[in-house]
Design a protein around this motif. Structure first.
Motif, short mmCIF file in Angstrom:
data_model
loop_
_atom_site.label_atom_id
_atom_site.label_comp_id
_atom_site.label_asym_id
_atom_site.label_seq_id
_atom_site.Cartn_x
_atom_site.Cartn_y
_atom_site.Cartn_z
N TYR A 1 18.03 23.77 -14.50
CA TYR A 1 17.60 25.15 -14.22
C TYR A 1 18.44 25.66 -13.05
CZ TYR A 1 13.64 23.62 -17.02
OH TYR A 1 12.86 23.13 -18.02
N GLY B 1 6.86 27.62 -14.77
CA GLY B 1 7.94 26.73 -15.18
C GLY B 1 8.96 27.43 -16.07
N VAL C 1 7.51 21.61 -14.79
CA VAL C 1 8.67 21.91 -13.93
C VAL C 1 8.44 23.24 -13.22
CG1 VAL C 1 10.42 20.55 -15.08
CG2 VAL C 1 9.85 22.81 -15.97
N ARG C 2 7.27 23.41 -12.64
CA ARG C 2 6.99 24.66 -11.95
C ARG C 2 7.57 24.64 -10.53
NH1 ARG C 2 0.99 26.27 -12.24
NH2 ARG C 2 0.61 24.22 -11.32
N TYR C 3 7.88 25.84 -10.03
CA TYR C 3 8.34 26.03 -8.63
C TYR C 3 9.55 25.17 -8.28
CZ TYR C 3 3.51 27.65 -8.51
OH TYR C 3 2.34 28.25 -8.79
N LYS C 4 10.43 24.93 -9.23
CA LYS C 4 11.60 24.09 -8.94
C LYS C 4 12.70 24.93 -8.30
CE LYS C 4 10.41 19.99 -10.52
NZ LYS C 4 9.10 20.03 -9.82
N ASP D 1 12.40 29.51 -16.86
CA ASP D 1 13.73 29.47 -16.24
C ASP D 1 14.08 30.83 -15.63
OD1 ASP D 1 16.32 28.53 -15.58
OD2 ASP D 1 17.09 29.56 -17.37
N GLY E 1 16.48 27.66 -10.78
CA GLY E 1 15.12 27.18 -10.54
C GLY E 1 14.14 27.74 -11.55
N THR E 2 12.85 27.44 -11.33
CA THR E 2 11.81 27.89 -12.26
C THR E 2 10.72 28.61 -11.50
OG1 THR E 2 10.63 25.81 -12.01
CG2 THR E 2 12.18 25.96 -13.83
N SER F 1 7.88 28.44 -3.43
CA SER F 1 9.30 28.46 -3.79
C SER F 1 9.92 29.80 -3.42
CB SER F 1 9.46 28.22 -5.30
OG SER F 1 10.80 28.48 -5.65
N SER G 1 18.74 23.51 -9.98
CA SER G 1 19.10 22.17 -10.42
C SER G 1 20.04 22.32 -11.61
CB SER G 1 17.85 21.41 -10.84
OG SER G 1 17.30 22.03 -12.01
#
Lengths: 274, 315, 557
Positions: free
Chosen positions: A55, A63, A46-49, A65, A58-59, A241, A52
Motif C-alpha cells: 500500500y 483498511g 490492514v487498517r491505519y497502515k 488503499d 498506506g490504508t 495514522s 508500504s
C-alpha cells in the motif's frame, strides 16, 4: 494549440503548471485503471497502515488503499471543480456580456446587483445554496457555479467594455460590419483570453471550495473518495495514522497549485504582444 | 471626496443590503420541506402542522413573509430559533463578537507579515527573496483552510503539544488561555490572506516603482529610502486597502471552516449548526449578519480610499 | 575652464541573450556654461540612452566598454551610487517629457519641489516652502502659494511642466537635461514652455542638453545642434547652419522629412464642381449624461460639448485640413462623420441627406473611410494582416480575382511586401502598421478618407513617407481627405483648405492662400505663431529675448 503550449513552456509558472495539470488529467483518465486496489474494498486486518510496498500511501480506517482512493477521487474532485467553474464562467460571461452590450441604466442596474450578490462571501453563498439544493456532489457543483457567476460577470463585463473602446472595434463599426461579426470576430477573441486566465485560476479555488463543502458535509457523501471528504473522515483518526490526512491534503494542494501556476502562465502566453 | 459621493456610496450599500436580504430569504425560504414539518417532525398531525404554519405565518404569500421578516430585522428582531426556542438575534450578535475578535487578530497578523514580505519581494524583484516569497505564496493560496487547520492542529497541538487543539475560553475569564486558544485559528485563516495580500502588495509596488514619477524622484537625487517610503509605498499601499477589504470575504469563509474545526463558538459555527438543524431563522440571521458585515467593511474601505486618494474626483 | 558637460568617446551596450546591442557608439559632446545644445534623433537613435547615461540611471544590463562623462571636469562614470544621488538634482537636473506622469499624483506640487531643497540645500521645511513659492513665481505660475498646495490633477499640463522645470532649476544646477519637454503639451502651451526655457537659460547660464525629435524646434531653442542616428553623432553644427548647410546624408534626409510650410507637397485644389462631396450642416455632438443624483441635488451640470454646430464641406478630391489642440473636438467630428458618435444636425453626402447613424448605409460607409491615430489599437491584435485586409473586400465586394491576390495588391499599393499577409500586427513596425491601416481604408475605393492624427505617433522620416503615400494614393484615386492633425506645418504643406477648431467650435475656415497671407482670427494666428518653422523664419525663439508674455487662455469666437 501547439504554439500556445510552446509559449506556456517559456515561463517557469507556465511550464510547472502545465506539467502538474497534465499529470492530473492523465490520472483522471487512467487513474482507475492504474489503481492497485479497489477503492472500496475493506480489509480489517490492514487498517491505519503507513506507506508500504503493498500500500504505497498506506490504508485508512477500513483498511482501504489510500492511493487507489485518491486516484478514483481525482474524478470526483477535479472534474466537479472544473464543471462548477465552467458553469459559473458561462453564466457569468453571458450576464457580463449582456450588461456591457446593453450599457446605460440597464448595465448599471445589473452591475450594482452583481456587486450586491458578491457581498455574500463565496463559501457562505455556496453553503446556502448547497443547503437549499441538498447534500450531493451535483448540488455542490451547482452551488459553486452559482457562487462564481457574479465574479465572472464582473470580469467579463470589464474586459468587454475595454475591448469595446478599442479602435479596431470602432473601425469595424465605421466599416458597417454587422453586430454578429463585431462580437464574434473582433471582440470575442480578445475577450476570451482574460476569461480563460481567470477561469483557470478559479478552478484552483473551486477545487478547494468543493473539498471544503465536502469536508463540511455538504458535498460528496460517504463512501465516495472525494478528497475533502477523505480529509474530514481521517480527522477522527489522525492520532492513529497522520498519513490518512496528509495524502488527500497534499493532493488538493498540488492540484490547486497546478491550476494557479497554469493560470498565471496562461496570462503571459495568451498575450499576443509578448 | 464630495458629499454626493458619500451619499451615493451609502445608497449603494443600502441597495446591497436589500439584495442580500432578498437572496438570503429566498434561498432559505424555498427549502424543500417546510419549517412546520421540520419543527414537529414527519409524524405530526395535519392539524398541528396547520396550527404551527399559522403561528409562523407560513401560509401568507411569500412577499408578505419577506416583508414581515425584514420588518422584524430592521427592529433588531431576527425571529426565534426553531432549535432552541430562543431569540436568534442576540445569540448571533454575541457569536459575531467572537468571530470579529478572530478576524481582527487575523488581519493584524496578516498585515504585519504580508506588507513586509510584499515590499521585500518587490524591492528585491527577481532575486532569491522574491522567488522564495513567490513560491511560498503559491502554496499559501493553494491550501484550503480545512487542510491548513488540520495540519496545524496535527503539528502544534498533537505532536508538539504547544497549543490547545480546540475550544474557546472567554477573554474575561482567562486572557492567556483565551489567546492560546485563538492562536491556531488566527494562524489558519491568515495563511491564505498573507499569501494573497503579499502578492498584491508586490505587484502594486512593482508597478509603482516603474512609474515615471518614481524615476523622477530618483533623478531628483532623493535617497533610496525616501523614494521607497515617501513616493513608492504611499501609492502602492493605497489600493491595498481595497484588496484587504475584498479579502474579508475570503476571511469570513475561512472563519466558518476554522470555527467549525477548532470548536470556536463564533457566528460561522452557529451558522453550520443552524444549517445542520435546518433552523431557518438562525440561518437567515447568520447569513445576513455576515454579508452585512462584509458590506459595511467594503463601504468603509471605499470611503477611506476616496478620502485618502486625492487624485480621483468622485461624483 | 573645462566645459560643464563633456562626453568623450563614450560607448554604451545593452547585454541581451543574443549578444550585446550597441546603443551609443563613441559619443563626443561638450556643452559650455550658458550654452544650449540640441540633440536630435528619431526613436531608437540612442538620444534617451545618452540622457540616462549622463544621469547615471542605467538598467542592469547596460555595459560601458569605454569613454568618459565629465561634469565640470569630474568623472561621473566612476562615482558610487551614493555620490551620484548627492549630485542629481543639485548639480545636474532633468526635465521630463510628460509632466502628467513625472509628478507623484498623491503629493502636493509644492512638496515635490520643497523636498529637493530640503535634501540638497539643507533648508528647513519652512524655508524650503518659502523658497519653493518664490521658484513657482519665477517660472510664471500664477498664485504660487495656492499652487504649492495643489495636487497634480488640479493643475493643467503647462502648469505641471512649469513645476517640473522649477524643480530642475531649484538648486541652480550646472547642467540640465531636457527630454522632449514640450512633446506632450498642446501647441500654444508648448510655445510658452519654450519661452520659459529660453528665459531661464539666459538668466542662469546653465548648460542645457535639449533632447527632441523635432529638428525645427531644436534649431530654434539651441545654440548648437547634434544629430544622433543609430547611436552615433552624425553631425554637429550651429543651429543656424544645420538647415542651411547640412553635410551628413542622414541629416539631409531628416531635414527633407521635416514638414516645411513653405514647401507644398500636394497639387492645386480641385475646381469646385458645385456639389460638395460631404457636407456637415450644424453638426453637434454631446457627451455624457447627468446622473439622477446630481439632478436631485440641483447640480445638473451642462453636458460636455464635443462639437457645437460645426458646418463645413469637402469637395471631391480635396484635402481639407482640420487643426486644433487636444479637446478642440476635431476627432469628435471625425467620429460623427463615420457613425461612431451620435450627432444632431445633418450630413449630406453627394447631396443625399444623412440625419443620423441609422441613415449611414453601406454605400455611405464604403465611400467614407477612417484611419486612426494608433495603428496598435486600430488593428485587431489577434487577426493576421490577410484577414484584416480581406474584410472590407468581403463586405463591399469589388474585388476581381482571388482574395489573396487582392490582399497582395492592397499591400503593394502601400509599398509592403505581399508576404506580410501572413503576419500579425505586432510583427510589424509602427509605420508598417499604419500602412496596413491605410490599405484597409482604401480597399473599398472610398471617395473620402478621414485621417485622424494618423502621423502623430510616427517618427519624422516615417511620417514623411506615410504622407507621401497618402498624396500618391490621392493622385491615383482622386480621393478626398479630411486630414485631422495638430501639426500645423504639415497641414500647410498638403491641405487645400484648413478648418481651425477650438473647444468644440469651428473658429475659422480658410483657403491655404488666405492662411499664408495671414489668418484673421486671433486663435489661428496664435496657433501658427506658436509653431517653430524649420528654416529661420518668422517665429524664432531667440535665446535671451524676453518672451512676449503669456497668451490669454480664452479666445473669442
Amino acid at each position: 494549440m501547439i504554439e500556445l503550449i510552446r509559449r506556456l513552456l517559456r515561463t517557469p509558472q507556465g511550464a510547472l503548471g502545465l506539467s502538474i495539470v497534465a499529470l492530473v488529467l492523465v490520472l483522471i483518465l487512467v487513474g482507475p485503471l492504474a489503481a492497485p486496489h479497489d477503492p472500496d474494498t475493506m480489509a480489517p486486518l490492514v487498517r491505519y497502515k503507513g506507506p508500504s510496498p503493498a500500500y504505497w500511501l498506506g490504508t485508512d480506517q477500513y483498511g482501504r488503499d489510500i492511493l487507489s482512493r485518491l486516484l478514483y477521487g481525482a474524478r470526483a474532485t477535479v472534474v466537479m471543480a472544473f464543471l462548477a467553474t465552467a458553469l459559473g464562467s458561462i453564466v457569468g460571461a453571458v450576464v457580463g456580456t449582456l450588461s456591457a452590450f446593453l450599457g446605460g441604466r440597464a448595465d448599471e442596474a445589473i452591475m450594482r446587483t452583481v456587486d450586491a450578490v458578491m457581498s455574500i462571501p463565496s463559501l457562505l453563498f455556496a453553503l446556502l445554496i448547497a443547503n437549499l439544493l441538498g447534500k450531493s456532489s451535483v448540488d455542490a457543483v451547482m452551488a459553486i457555479g452559482i457562487a462564481f457567476a457574479p465574479g465572472m460577470a464582473r470580469i467579463t463585463r470589464s474586459v468587454a467594455l475595454t475591448v469595446r473602446k478599442q479602435d479596431y472595434v470602432h473601425a469595424a463599426i465605421a466599416r458597417g460590419e454587422g453586430g454578429a461579426y463585431i462580437v464574434l470576430r473582433e471582440m470575442l477573441p480578445n475577450v476570451v483570453a482574460p476569461i480563460i486566465v481567470e477561469a483557470t485560476l478559479r478552478i484552483a479555488f473551486a477545487v478547494m471550495l468543493f473539498a471544503t463543502l465536502s469536508f463540511l458535509g455538504l458535498g460528496a457523501q460517504p463512501p465516495a473518495s472525494e478528497w475533502g471528504l477523505m480529509v474530514a473522515e481521517a480527522r477522527r483518526f489522525m492520532h492513529l495514522s497522520p498519513w490518512m490526512i496528509l495524502w488527500p491534503s497534499l493532493a488538493i494542494a498540488l492540484v490547486a497549485i497546478g491550476f494557479n501556476l497554469l493560470g498565471d502562465g496562461l496570462r503571459d502566453a495568451l498575450n499576443p504582444r509578448t | 471626496m464630495s458629499l454626493s459621493y458619500l451619499l451615493k456610496r451609502c445608497g449603494l450599500t443600502a441597495y446591497t443590503l436589500i439584495v442580500v436580504s432578498l437572496i438570503v430569504f429566498a434561498v432559505t425560504q424555498v427549502l424543500p420541506g417546510d419549517a412546520a414539518t421540520m419543527l414537529l417532525g414527519e409524524n405530526a398531525t395535519p392539524a398541528a402542522l396547520a396550527a404551527v404554519r399559522d403561528r409562523l405565518g407560513l401560509d401568507a404569500p411569500i412577499w408578505v413573509q419577506y416583508g414581515h421578516w425584514l420588518g422584524g430585522v430592521l427592529q433588531g428582531d431576527f425571529g426565534t430559533s426553531l432549535r432552541t426556542g430562543q431569540a436568534v438575534g442576540p445569540v448571533m450578535v454575541e457569536a459575531l463578537g467572537r468571530s470579529l475578535l478572530l478576524a481582527v487578530l487575523a488581519i493584524g497578523f496578516m498585515l504585519s507579515l504580508a506588507l513586509p514580505l510584499g515590499i521585500l519581494a518587490a524591492v528585491r524583484r527577481g532575486r532569491a527573496a522574491d522567488l522564495l516569497v513567490g513560491f511560498v505564496s503559491y502554496i499559501g493560496v493553494s491550501l484550503p483552510e480545512f487542510v491548513t487547520a488540520t495540519l496545524f492542529g496535527l503539528l502544534f497541538a498533537d505532536w508538539l503539544q504547544w497549543l490547545p487543539a480546540t475550544g474557546y475560553v472567554p477573554m474575561t475569564e482567562n486572557p492567556a488561555s483565551s489567546l492560546a486558544h485563538l492562536v491556531l485559528p488566527v494562524l489558519t485563516v491568515s495563511v491564505m490572506l498573507i499569501a494573497h495580500v503579499s502578492r498584491m502588495v508586490r505587484s502594486e509596488l512593482v508597478d509603482v516603482l516603474h512609474t515615471d514619477y518614481i524615476r523622477a524622484a530618483r533623478l531628483k537625487g532623493l535617497s533610496a529610502r525616501a523614494v521607497l517610503l515617501k513616493h513608492g509605498l504611499r501609492n502602492a499601499l493605497l489600493p491595498t486597502i481595497t484588496i484587504v477589504a475584498l479579502d474579508v470575504g475570503y476571511l469570513l469563509g475561512g472563519v466558518i471552516v476554522v470555527e467549525e474545526i477548532f470548536a470556536l463558538p463564533g457566528i460561522g459555527r452557529q451558522l453550520i449548526v443552524a444549517i445542520e438543524a435546518r433552523d431557518l431563522p438562525a440561518i437567515q440571521a447568520g447569513a445576513l449578519i455576515m454579508a452585512a458585515t462584509y458590506s459595511v467593511v467594503n463601504f468603509a474601505a471605499d470611503v477611506a480610499y476616496a478620502w485618502l486618494d486625492k487624485r480621483i474626483q468622485y461624483d | 575652464m573645462p566645459p560643464v558637460l563633456e562626453i568623450s568617446n563614450y560607448t554604451l551596450d545593452y547585454a541581451s541573450p543574443r549578444g550585446d546591442a550597441r546603443a551609443l557608439d563613441a559619443i563626443d559632446l561638450a556643452i559650455g556654461r550658458g550654452e544650449a545644445l540640441g540633440l536630435v534623433g528619431e526613436s531608437g537613435s540612442g538620444k534617451t540612452s545618452l540622457a540616462w547615461a549622463i544621469m547615471r540611471y542605467l538598467p542592469g544590463n547596460a555595459r560601458e566598454p569605454g569613454g568618459s562623462i565629465k561634469l565640470s571636469g569630474e568623472e561621473l562614470t566612476t562615482k558610487t551610487p551614493a555620490e551620484i544621488a548627492a549630485l542629481r538634482g543639485r548639480r545636474i537636473g532633468m526635465v521630463f517629457q510628460d509632466p502628467g506622469t513625472s509628478l507623484n499624483p498623491t503629493l502636493p506640487l509644492g512638496e515635490q519641489l520643497a523636498e529637493v531643497l530640503v535634501r540638497h540645500r539643507a533648508l528647513t521645511r519652512r524655508q524650503a516652502w518659502a523658497e519653493g513659492e518664490a521658484m513657482f513665481a519665477r517660472v510664471g505660475l500664477k498664485q504660487p502659494a495656492q499652487m504649492m498646495r495643489r495636487y497634480p490633477h488640479e493643475a493643467s499640463g503647462g502648469e505641471k511642466q512649469r513645476v517640473v522645470i522649477a524643480t530642475a532649476f531649484a538648486c541652480n544646477p550646472e547642467c540640465i537635461l531636457f527630454d522632449e519637454p514640450t512633446t506632450a503639451l498642446d501647441v500654444i502651451t508648448a510655445r510658452q514652455i519654450l519661452d520659459l526655457f529660453a528665459e531661464l537659460q539666459a538668466e542662469t547660464s546653465v548648460a542645457s542638453l535639449y533632447i527632441s525629435h523635432d529638428l525645427a524646434l531644436v534649431a530654434q531653442v539651441a545654440h548648437r545642434v547634434a544629430v544622433i542616428h543609430r547611436g552615433r553623432i552624425v553631425e554637429q553644427r550651429t543651429a543656424a547652419g544645420i538647415f542651411t548647410n547640412p553635410r551628413n546624408d542622414y541629416t539631409k534626409r531628416l531635414i527633407a522629412a521635416v514638414p516645411d510650410p513653405g514647401r507644398r507637397l500636394s497639387g492645386a485644389a480641385p475646381i469646385p464642381s458645385g456639389v460638395p462631396l460631404v457636407e456637415a450642416r450644424a453638426v453637434s455632438v454631446h457627451y455624457g449624461r447627468t446622473s439622477r443624483l446630481a439632478t436631485f441635488f440641483g447640480r445638473a451640470r451642462e453636458r460636455v460639448v464635443g462639437n457645437r454646430a460645426v458646418s463645413l464641406s469637402v469637395d471631391p478630391g480635396e484635402i481639407l485640413g482640420i487643426v486644433g489642440e487636444s479637446g478642440s473636438g476635431k476627432s469628435t467630428l471625425a467620429k460623427a462623420l463615420t457613425g461612431l458618435n451620435p450627432f444632431t444636425g445633418e450630413i449630406r453626402f453627394d447631396g443625399r441627406r444623412i440625419g443620423g447613424i441609422a441613415d449611414m448605409d453601406k454605400a455611405y460607409r464604403r465611400n467614407v473611410q477612417i484611419v486612426f491615430q494608433h495603428p496598435d489599437a486600430s488593428l485587431n491584435p489577434r487577426q493576421r494582416i490577410a484577414e484584416i485586409l480581406s474584410r472590407p473586400l468581403a463586405l463591399y465586394g469589388g474585388q476581381d480575382g482571388p482574395r489573396d491576390m487582392a490582399v497582395a495588391r492592397l499591400l503593394e499599393q502601400v509599398h509592403l511586401p505581399a508576404d506580410y499577409a501572413r503576419r500579425y500586427p505586432h510583427e510589424l513596425s509602427g509605420g508598417e502598421k499604419q500602412r496596413v491601416a491605410i490599405a484597409r481604408a482604401f480597399a473599398s475605393k472610398p471617395r473620402l478618407v478621414i485621417c485622424d492624427e494618423i502621423t502623430s505617433a510616427l517618427d519624422v522620416s516615417v511620417q514623411a513617407s506615410v504622407v507621401e503615400l497618402l498624396l500618391d494614393l490621392q493622385r491615383r484615386h482622386g480621393t478626398a481627405y479630411l486630414f485631422i492633425t495638430h501639426d500645423i506645418n504639415l497641414v500647410r504643406q498638403i491641405a487645400h483648405r484648413i478648418a481651425v477648431m477650438y473647444r468644440g467650435d469651428l473658429v475659422e475656415l480658410l483657403d491655404i492662400e488666405q492662411l499664408e497671407a495671414g489668418p484673421r482670427h486671433r486663435y489661428t494666428r496664435a496657433l501658427i505663431e506658436a509653431v517653430p518653422r524649420p528654416v529661420g523664419g518668422t517665429t524664432n525663439i531667440t535665446i535671451g529675448r524676453h518672451s512676449p508674455g503669456p497668451i490669454p487662455g480664452g479666445f473669442d469666437k
